[in-house]
Scaffold this motif. Structure first.
Motif, PDB file in Angstrom:
ATOM      1  N   THR A 244     -10.963  14.286   3.102  1.00  0.00           N
ATOM      2  CA  THR A 244      -9.897  13.316   3.327  1.00  0.00           C
ATOM      3  C   THR A 244      -9.533  12.701   1.980  1.00  0.00           C
ATOM      4  O   THR A 244     -10.317  12.766   1.025  1.00  0.00           O
TER       5      THR A 244
ATOM      6  N   GLU B  10      -4.366   0.766  -1.910  1.00  0.00           N
ATOM      7  CA  GLU B  10      -4.709   2.106  -1.469  1.00  0.00           C
ATOM      8  C   GLU B  10      -4.212   2.362  -0.058  1.00  0.00           C
ATOM      9  O   GLU B  10      -4.089   1.442   0.755  1.00  0.00           O
ATOM     10  N   SER B  11      -3.934   3.614   0.219  1.00  0.00           N
ATOM     11  CA  SER B  11      -3.401   4.017   1.517  1.00  0.00           C
ATOM     12  C   SER B  11      -4.533   4.132   2.539  1.00  0.00           C
ATOM     13  O   SER B  11      -5.727   4.059   2.209  1.00  0.00           O
ATOM     14  N   ASP B  12      -4.144   4.346   3.793  1.00  0.00           N
ATOM     15  CA  ASP B  12      -5.114   4.766   4.797  1.00  0.00           C
ATOM     16  C   ASP B  12      -5.557   6.196   4.486  1.00  0.00           C
ATOM     17  O   ASP B  12      -4.952   6.900   3.670  1.00  0.00           O
ATOM     18  N   PHE B  13      -6.608   6.642   5.196  1.00  0.00           N
ATOM     19  CA  PHE B  13      -7.079   8.016   5.007  1.00  0.00           C
ATOM     20  C   PHE B  13      -6.016   9.016   5.456  1.00  0.00           C
ATOM     21  O   PHE B  13      -5.271   8.775   6.413  1.00  0.00           O
ATOM     22  N   SER B  14      -5.984  10.132   4.767  1.00  0.00           N
ATOM     23  CA  SER B  14      -5.186  11.260   5.229  1.00  0.00           C
ATOM     24  C   SER B  14      -5.865  11.876   6.448  1.00  0.00           C
ATOM     25  O   SER B  14      -7.015  11.547   6.786  1.00  0.00           O
TER      26      SER B  14
ATOM     27  N   PRO C 203       0.057   7.056   3.510  1.00  0.00           N
ATOM     28  CA  PRO C 203      -1.042   8.029   3.454  1.00  0.00           C
ATOM     29  C   PRO C 203      -0.537   9.447   3.180  1.00  0.00           C
ATOM     30  O   PRO C 203       0.609   9.788   3.483  1.00  0.00           O
TER      31      PRO C 203
ATOM     32  N   LYS D 138      -7.407   9.263  -0.061  1.00  0.00           N
ATOM     33  CA  LYS D 138      -6.679   7.998  -0.104  1.00  0.00           C
ATOM     34  C   LYS D 138      -5.828   7.968  -1.375  1.00  0.00           C
ATOM     35  O   LYS D 138      -6.328   8.266  -2.468  1.00  0.00           O
TER      36      LYS D 138
ATOM     37  N   TYR E 256      -5.713   9.571  -6.758  1.00  0.00           N
ATOM     38  CA  TYR E 256      -6.180   9.866  -5.405  1.00  0.00           C
ATOM     39  C   TYR E 256      -7.709   9.881  -5.390  1.00  0.00           C
ATOM     40  O   TYR E 256      -8.339  10.488  -6.269  1.00  0.00           O
ATOM     41  N   ASP E 257      -8.299   9.216  -4.388  1.00  0.00           N
ATOM     42  CA  ASP E 257      -9.734   9.316  -4.136  1.00  0.00           C
ATOM     43  C   ASP E 257      -9.976  10.435  -3.124  1.00  0.00           C
ATOM     44  O   ASP E 257      -9.363  10.436  -2.043  1.00  0.00           O
TER      45      ASP E 257
ATOM     46  N   LYS F 295      -3.697   5.880  -4.256  1.00  0.00           N
ATOM     47  CA  LYS F 295      -3.827   4.567  -4.895  1.00  0.00           C
ATOM     48  C   LYS F 295      -2.669   4.361  -5.874  1.00  0.00           C
ATOM     49  O   LYS F 295      -2.168   5.328  -6.460  1.00  0.00           O
TER      50      LYS F 295
ATOM     51  N   ASP G  33       0.833  -1.203   0.000  1.00  0.00           N
ATOM     52  CA  ASP G  33       0.000   0.000   0.000  1.00  0.00           C
ATOM     53  C   ASP G  33       0.870   1.256   0.000  1.00  0.00           C
ATOM     54  O   ASP G  33       1.935   1.282   0.625  1.00  0.00           O
TER      55      ASP G  33
END
Length: 615
Positions: A362, A372-376, A301, A364, A331-332, A366, A298
């Motif tokens: 926030t 995908e990362s954890d939430f910012s 973040p 994430k 980025y989502d 990708k 992943d």
């Protein structure tokens, strides 16, 4: 890659069932993985007797691929017109720019331009192996394509082109007429690690190219270590592909699954030369062989998200790219906890917002493998409430256009507010030193500039214009949602032109067209328009209206009003997704996906908008 094995295993059962694979063809490869599997597949598809039962021997047909193309490469999938299916000229979503018929349009002698004739494209350049057989006439990796585009590609490796590094050649536009292109490799994301010049086909055919490479490095495993001068090859006989190109091909293989066209072509080539492409029959072999190169990590973040520069209708988001073992590709963006939009940039302006409202964001990160990362951390900002026509809804400075190019052709790029499109446009002109789009507005088939669709309405529009090269001065028509709202002048000197009092609500798309008042090529820069909301309305008729629950989790939104009224619902990017009549205070929202919306309620030609959250 996450979800990779599940997807490919499904593909195995579906595709094997529909392809005409001989009974027991792959039995000797069962249970193998890694490079042992690759070597066994080589034994199955090569031209040696390896003691297999049954044994299928690759028959070298010599330089006689014309006997194959009349069956293997006809378009039975897009136009279905029996012309040559050329991956360098096919337009999967509309009419092809040109067509070829087999065998009449094969190149004979000299040719100059795209669309003149087709010839044989060696997906692995034939100079790599000194034009030796059977590689030079292997039907699995030699296909008919436009001769001039084949020349543009030349011996280039395949990769992801950086649009700011497009190369130029005489006699051909770049990108080509179907969007294939050549230029410096994009040294970021999943294509990071190589900085040379590459060639990039359409997304529709990237998986086809990847599986041709996986076939080639398997079929010629015992020879490929001698061909390390080709940038895509690493000099080994097992892994074969250099890391950047292996990642690119793995990504293409995953994102563009095997098509019916590939299945049918594999069957035809098998009937012609008696061997198959294992990676078309069984796509999961790719993961089983090159699993060590699969990305399952992943991204980190985002840790510096900032929300700033609010207007009545928009908020700007900025952040820096976080670390990833391969590279972040997109980025989502979540608004108040709901996924709203995806972007490839580290700056994004969220539009279509409601005035005097607090929003929290926030993100994430990708990568190309779907990790995908954890939430910012959360960043919040409140929109302003400055009133009609005083805030900027759209602004385009043309800095994200494709690389400087003097050819007049179709151009597409993503600006601050979304995707822009231009026809008969060049990208090498400036106004006062700043990059500007230059459009050929001469003649009956003059060019155009089209904005993305953006919420917030339009008050007034401003743009800088200048006639470039020879021609006569005149004006251009400005259209909003297809209707002409005024004109903007141009001359041989730079001028800022403002079109006042357009004053339209809702989602807006601006088009700039010629009106035949002059004849010129016109450069355009710094195009912007202000938002518009009709604050002069008497709100008395709307003051008692309210909606609940909000957020709405079920399928019904209740509207408290003393009469039936109209509604329109827009996505956060300004696209209208629903409209109708609110009857008896109930509105069915079962068709809305989770996310943020703007709902406009209309009564007696007056309207009131709310932010609506669907959970």
């Amino acid at each position: 890659m996450k979800y990779f094995y599940t997807f490919l295993c499904i593909g195995f059962f579906v595709l094997t069932g529909s392809a005409q694979v001989p009974s027991n063809y792959y039995d000797s490869a069962n249970g193998l993985s890694g490079y042992a599997l690759k070597s066994q597949l080589k034994r199955i598809i090569n031209d040696n007797t390896d003691g297999l039962s049954p044994e299928f021997i690759h028959n070298d047909q010599g330089d006689n691929l014309d006997g194959l193309y009349g069956t293997s490469d006809l378009d039975l999938y897009y136009e279905n017109d029996g012309t040559i299916l050329d991956i360098y000229s096919e337009n999967p979503s509309g009419p092809d720019p040109y067509n070829y018929f087999f065998p009449a349009d094969e190149c004979a002698g000299n040719f100059n331009s795209e669309g003149d004739c087709y010839n044989k494209e060696h997906i692995i350049p034939k100079s790599t192996y000194n034009e030796a057989s059977p590689m030079v006439d292997d039907g699995h990796t030699v296909i008919p394509t436009d001769g001039r585009v084949n020349g543009l590609r030349s011996n280039l490796p395949f990769g992801v082109v950086d649009d700011n590094q497009l190369i130029s050649q005489n006699g051909i536009s770049n990108p080509t007429l179907n969007g294939s292109k050549a230029g410096g490799n994009l040294n970021s994301g999943y294509s990071a690690g190589y900085t040379g010049t590459v060639f990039e086909p359409l997304d529709e055919f990237k998986g086809d190219v990847a599986r041709m490479y996986f076939y080639f490095v398997t079929r010629y495993e015992d020879q490929v270590s001698n061909w390390s001068s080709f940038p895509m090859f690493d000099g080994s006989s097992d892994k074969v592909l250099e890391d950047p190109f292996l990642t690119i091909l793995l990504t293409w293989h995953t994102s563009d699954p095997v098509s019916q066209k590939e299945i049918d072509r594999n069957n035809v080539v098998f009937n012609y030369q008696n061997n198959r492409n294992p990676f078309v029959d069984n796509p999961n072999y790719v993961a089983l062989i090159w699993s060590g190169a699969i990305d399952d990590e992943d991204p980190d973040p985002v840790n510096d998200l900032i929300a700033s520069n609010p207007t009545d209708n928009s908020i700007e988001l900025d952040w820096t790219e976080p670390s990833d073992n391969v590279g972040v590709t997109s980025y989502d963006i979540y608004i108040d906890g709901a996924l709203s939009v995806n972007t490839t940039f580290t700056q994004f302006t969220v539009t279509g917002l409601v005035a005097d409202t607090n929003y929290c964001f926030t993100i994430k990160a990708k990568d190309a493998a779907g990790n995908e990362s954890d939430f910012s951390d959360q960043a919040c900002e409140t929109t302003t409430n400055n009133g009609s026509g005083t805030t900027e809804c759209a602004a385009e400075d043309f800095q994200n256009m494709p690389a400087n190019d003097s050819q007049y052709t179709a151009r597409s790029w993503v600006g601050t507010n979304g995707a822009w499109n231009a026809t008969r446009a060049r990208t090498d002109q400036t106004i006062s030193g700043s990059r500007a789009i230059a459009i050929d507005y001469r003649g009956s088939s003059a060019g155009s500039l089209v904005s993305p669709t953006i919420a917030g309405g339009i008050g007034s529009l401003t743009v800088t214009t200048q006639r470039v090269f020879a021609g006569t001065n005149g004006s251009l028509d400005v259209l909003v949602n297809g209707t002409t709202v005024g004109t903007i002048a141009y001359s041989d000197t730079s001028q800022n032109v403002t079109l006042e009092n357009i004053n339209l609500e809702g989602s807006i798309q601006v088009t700039i067209l010629d009106n035949d008042s002059g004849s010129a090529r016109v450069a355009l820069d710094n195009l912007s328009w202000t938002c518009y909301s009709n604050l002069s309305l008497d709100d008395a008729a709307l003051s008692s209206i309210s909606i609940y629950p909000n957020p709405v989790k079920g399928d019904v939104l209740y509207v408290a009003a003393n009469k039936d009224l109209e509604f329109e619902i827009y996505s956060i990017l300004g696209q209208k997704v629903s409209r109708g009549i609110v009857v008896n205070g109930k509105l069915n929202v079962s068709n809305l996906k989770k996310g943020i919306y703007i709902i406009k309620l209309i009564v007696d030609n007056q309207s009131k908008s709310y932010r609506l959250i669907r959970q």
